[in-house]
Design a protein around this motif. Structure first.
Motif, mmCIF file in Angstrom:
data_model
loop_
_atom_site.group_PDB
_atom_site.id
_atom_site.type_symbol
_atom_site.label_atom_id
_atom_site.label_comp_id
_atom_site.label_asym_id
_atom_site.label_seq_id
_atom_site.Cartn_x
_atom_site.Cartn_y
_atom_site.Cartn_z
ATOM 1 N N ASP A 21 58.021 35.357 -2.444
ATOM 2 C CA ASP A 21 56.831 34.810 -2.652
ATOM 3 C C ASP A 21 55.924 34.128 -1.604
ATOM 4 O O ASP A 21 56.478 33.841 -0.558
ATOM 5 N N ALA A 22 54.790 33.742 -1.820
ATOM 6 C CA ALA A 22 53.962 33.018 -0.827
ATOM 7 C C ALA A 22 54.623 31.411 -0.629
ATOM 8 O O ALA A 22 54.173 30.912 0.403
ATOM 9 N N GLN A 23 55.221 30.976 -1.632
ATOM 10 C CA GLN A 23 55.877 29.616 -1.414
ATOM 11 C C GLN A 23 56.901 29.642 -0.156
ATOM 12 O O GLN A 23 56.984 28.681 0.499
ATOM 13 N N GLY A 24 57.568 30.719 0.147
ATOM 14 C CA GLY A 24 58.647 30.954 1.255
ATOM 15 C C GLY A 24 59.811 29.989 0.803
ATOM 16 O O GLY A 24 59.994 29.916 -0.528
ATOM 17 N N GLY A 25 60.556 29.622 1.681
ATOM 18 C CA GLY A 25 61.666 28.863 1.271
ATOM 19 C C GLY A 25 62.903 29.585 0.827
ATOM 20 O O GLY A 25 62.905 30.753 1.307
#
Length: 107
Positions: free
Chosen positions: A97-101
């Motif tokens: 997703d866009a959050q990354g991590g």
């Protein structure tokens, strides 16, 4: 010096040479074991203790390659394994997703 550059193997070599050495009377007369307590290895200050070396964990299976100093990656599955630090022993995958991590993965 030899221990610092070659480690334990270098220290053993020096110890063997010292055992074989023929000591003169002058050398044995000047020897003082009390001075050994004042000896400090390079890089240590005073009474610092040696820190134990943290063993790196290894994942099960084959196909793991080095990703960075603390992590291995399995290229086919894109699963990462943390070898040391607070999260040592965890299997991770990058978030899509866009959050990354990272997200945990069950082994």
């Amino acid at each position: 010096r030899r221990y610092v550059t070659e480690g334990e193997a270098g220290a053993k070599t020096v110890a063997l040479r010292l055992k074989k050495k023929r000591w003169t009377q002058m050398e044995t007369k000047d020897a003082d074991e009390k001075k050994l307590s004042e000896f400090v290895l390079p890089g240590l200050q005073g009474n610092q203790e040696f820190q134990p070396v943290q063993q790196r964990l290894l994942p099960t299976g084959e196909g793991w390659t080095r990703h960075n100093d603390d992590m291995l990656v399995h290229q086919l599955s894109q699963v990462y394994f943390v070898q040391s630090g607070e999260t040592a022993g965890k299997y991770l995958r990058r978030r899509a997703d866009a959050q990354g991590g990272w997200e945990d993965v069950d082994p």
